[in-house]
Design a protein around this motif. Structure first.
Motif, PDB file in Angstrom:
ATOM      1  N   GLU A  10      -4.592 -15.788  85.390  1.00 22.99           N
ATOM      2  CA  GLU A  10      -5.275 -16.167  84.367  1.00 22.99           C
ATOM      3  C   GLU A  10      -6.569 -15.713  83.497  1.00 22.99           C
ATOM      4  OE1 GLU A  10      -6.910 -21.398  84.571  1.00 22.99           O
ATOM      5  OE2 GLU A  10      -5.588 -20.606  86.208  1.00 22.99           O
ATOM      6  N   SER A  12      -8.896 -17.747  81.061  1.00 22.27           N
ATOM      7  CA  SER A  12      -9.388 -19.363  81.606  1.00 22.27           C
ATOM      8  C   SER A  12     -10.643 -19.603  80.804  1.00 22.27           C
ATOM      9  CB  SER A  12      -9.001 -20.445  82.802  1.00 22.27           C
ATOM     10  OG  SER A  12      -9.713 -20.245  83.430  1.00 22.27           O
ATOM     11  N   ASP A  13     -11.419 -21.123  79.813  1.00 20.33           N
ATOM     12  CA  ASP A  13     -12.585 -21.524  79.932  1.00 20.33           C
ATOM     13  C   ASP A  13     -13.356 -20.603  79.117  1.00 20.33           C
ATOM     14  OD1 ASP A  13     -11.988 -23.897  81.135  1.00 20.33           O
ATOM     15  OD2 ASP A  13     -11.424 -23.564  83.019  1.00 20.33           O
ATOM     16  N   ASN A  14     -12.551 -19.968  78.155  1.00 21.09           N
ATOM     17  CA  ASN A  14     -13.704 -18.710  76.937  1.00 21.09           C
ATOM     18  C   ASN A  14     -13.865 -19.268  75.903  1.00 21.09           C
ATOM     19  OD1 ASN A  14     -14.199 -16.244  78.969  1.00 21.09           O
ATOM     20  ND2 ASN A  14     -11.323 -16.822  78.653  1.00 21.09           N
ATOM     21  N   HIS A  15     -15.559 -19.759  75.977  1.00 22.83           N
ATOM     22  CA  HIS A  15     -15.345 -20.259  74.239  1.00 22.83           C
ATOM     23  C   HIS A  15     -16.075 -19.973  73.009  1.00 22.83           C
ATOM     24  CE1 HIS A  15     -13.758 -23.619  76.400  1.00 22.83           C
ATOM     25  NE2 HIS A  15     -14.359 -23.488  77.565  1.00 22.83           N
ATOM     26  N   ASN A  44      -6.987 -23.144  78.140  1.00 25.46           N
ATOM     27  CA  ASN A  44      -8.797 -23.997  77.756  1.00 25.46           C
ATOM     28  C   ASN A  44      -9.335 -23.464  77.405  1.00 25.46           C
ATOM     29  OD1 ASN A  44      -7.702 -26.353  79.478  1.00 25.46           O
ATOM     30  ND2 ASN A  44      -7.898 -25.820  80.888  1.00 25.46           N
ATOM     31  N   ASN A  45      -9.448 -21.932  76.481  1.00 24.76           N
ATOM     32  CA  ASN A  45     -10.241 -21.304  75.927  1.00 24.76           C
ATOM     33  C   ASN A  45      -9.955 -21.830  73.797  1.00 24.76           C
ATOM     34  OD1 ASN A  45     -10.066 -19.249  77.355  1.00 24.76           O
ATOM     35  ND2 ASN A  45      -8.106 -19.380  77.415  1.00 24.76           N
ATOM     36  N   SER A  46     -11.068 -21.302  73.444  1.00 20.93           N
ATOM     37  CA  SER A  46     -11.352 -21.584  72.061  1.00 20.93           C
ATOM     38  C   SER A  46     -11.768 -20.918  71.030  1.00 20.93           C
ATOM     39  CB  SER A  46     -12.140 -23.183  72.257  1.00 20.93           C
ATOM     40  OG  SER A  46     -13.844 -22.943  72.563  1.00 20.93           O
ATOM     41  N   ASN A  77      -5.577 -24.531  74.121  1.00 21.60           N
ATOM     42  CA  ASN A  77      -6.489 -23.813  73.185  1.00 21.60           C
ATOM     43  C   ASN A  77      -6.671 -25.226  71.875  1.00 21.60           C
ATOM     44  OD1 ASN A  77      -6.454 -21.157  75.100  1.00 21.60           O
ATOM     45  ND2 ASN A  77      -4.350 -21.949  75.051  1.00 21.60           N
TER      46      ASN A  77
END
Length: 243
Positions: A10, A12-15, A44-46, A77
């Protein structure tokens, strides 16, 4: 560079948040070969810019790169731009970049923008996006394109030289929702046939029943854009009769 995401891998959750250009929130690939399979996720990245553009909330596929997706998901995302935003899930726009999808799902991705947004699911520019098998870029039920956001998880074709490439049979009942530039002409194919190495025109039997038609986007203006008024050509050649 080779990156393999399989089993339960996975990203995930990188911004990425910047006042400049934001590119590739989860993965930014140049001269790379990436595979996604099994239950792996890019989620869930952006890619967020406060004053310029954001693109590729999940993935930006750059020069001479390949992405092969046979399973897993690219989901949740966001690409956000202080100006415009492109490719909430995936941004593909570079020389010799190829994204091949035979399975898995691209879903629930979105755009937020000040001027306009293109491709809340996938943005396709000067590259190849090849769909086959059980590939699906799932439109979000109840999603909408508004003056500042798009959460429909759509596929945007940026120019008539870069249609979707279809290889063999598509098994899903709905594969994607297609948006177009306001300049798109009715003779330009949205779908072309892929033989494993090159694209050619459909003369019949283009799988038009697998795709819904979304909106036309005038990137010179802001605000809500009109829906595509055309219908698929009955000959099955992958074009739309009127726009």
């Amino acid at each position: 560079v080779t990156l393999t995401l399989d089993e339960n891998a996975e990203i995930s959750d990188n911004h990425q948040i910047t006042s400049g250009d934001a590119q590739g929130g989860g993965i930014f690939a140049q001269y790379a070969n990436i595979t996604l399979s099994g239950n792996a996720k890019i989620a869930n990245n952006s890619a967020e810019s406060t004053s310029s553009y954001g693109r590729g909330g999940g993935v930006e596929l750059g020069n001479a790169s390949t992405f092969t997706m046979s399973g897993g998901e690219i989901s949740g995302n966001l690409a956000k731009g202080g100006a415009h935003a492109r490719g909430g899930g995936v941004f593909i726009d570079a020389n010799s970049a190829t994204f091949t999808m035979s399975g898995g799902e691209i879903k629930n991705n979105k755009l937020e923008f000040a001027t306009y947004g293109t491709g809340s699911g996938v943005f396709l520019g000067s590259s190849s996006f090849i769909l086959t098998g059980s590939a699906k870029v799932t439109p979000r039920t109840g999603g909408a394109y508004t003056a500042t956001a798009d959460d429909r998880n759509s596929i945007y074709l940026s120019g008539s030289s870069y249609p979707l490439c279809i290889q063999g049979t598509l098994s899903e009942s709905t594969v994607g929702l297609i948006d177009l530039p306001s300049t798109w002409g009715p003779a330009n194919p949205l779908l072309r046939s892929w033989n494993g190495s090159a694209a050619s025109a459909f003369t019949s039997d283009a799988p038009t029943d697998k795709f819904d038609l979304g909106v036309k986007i005038n990137t010179a203006n802001t605000g809500i854009q009109p829906g595509i008024s055309g219908t698929w050509n009955v000959s099955g050649n992958g074009t739309i009769d009127t726009l």
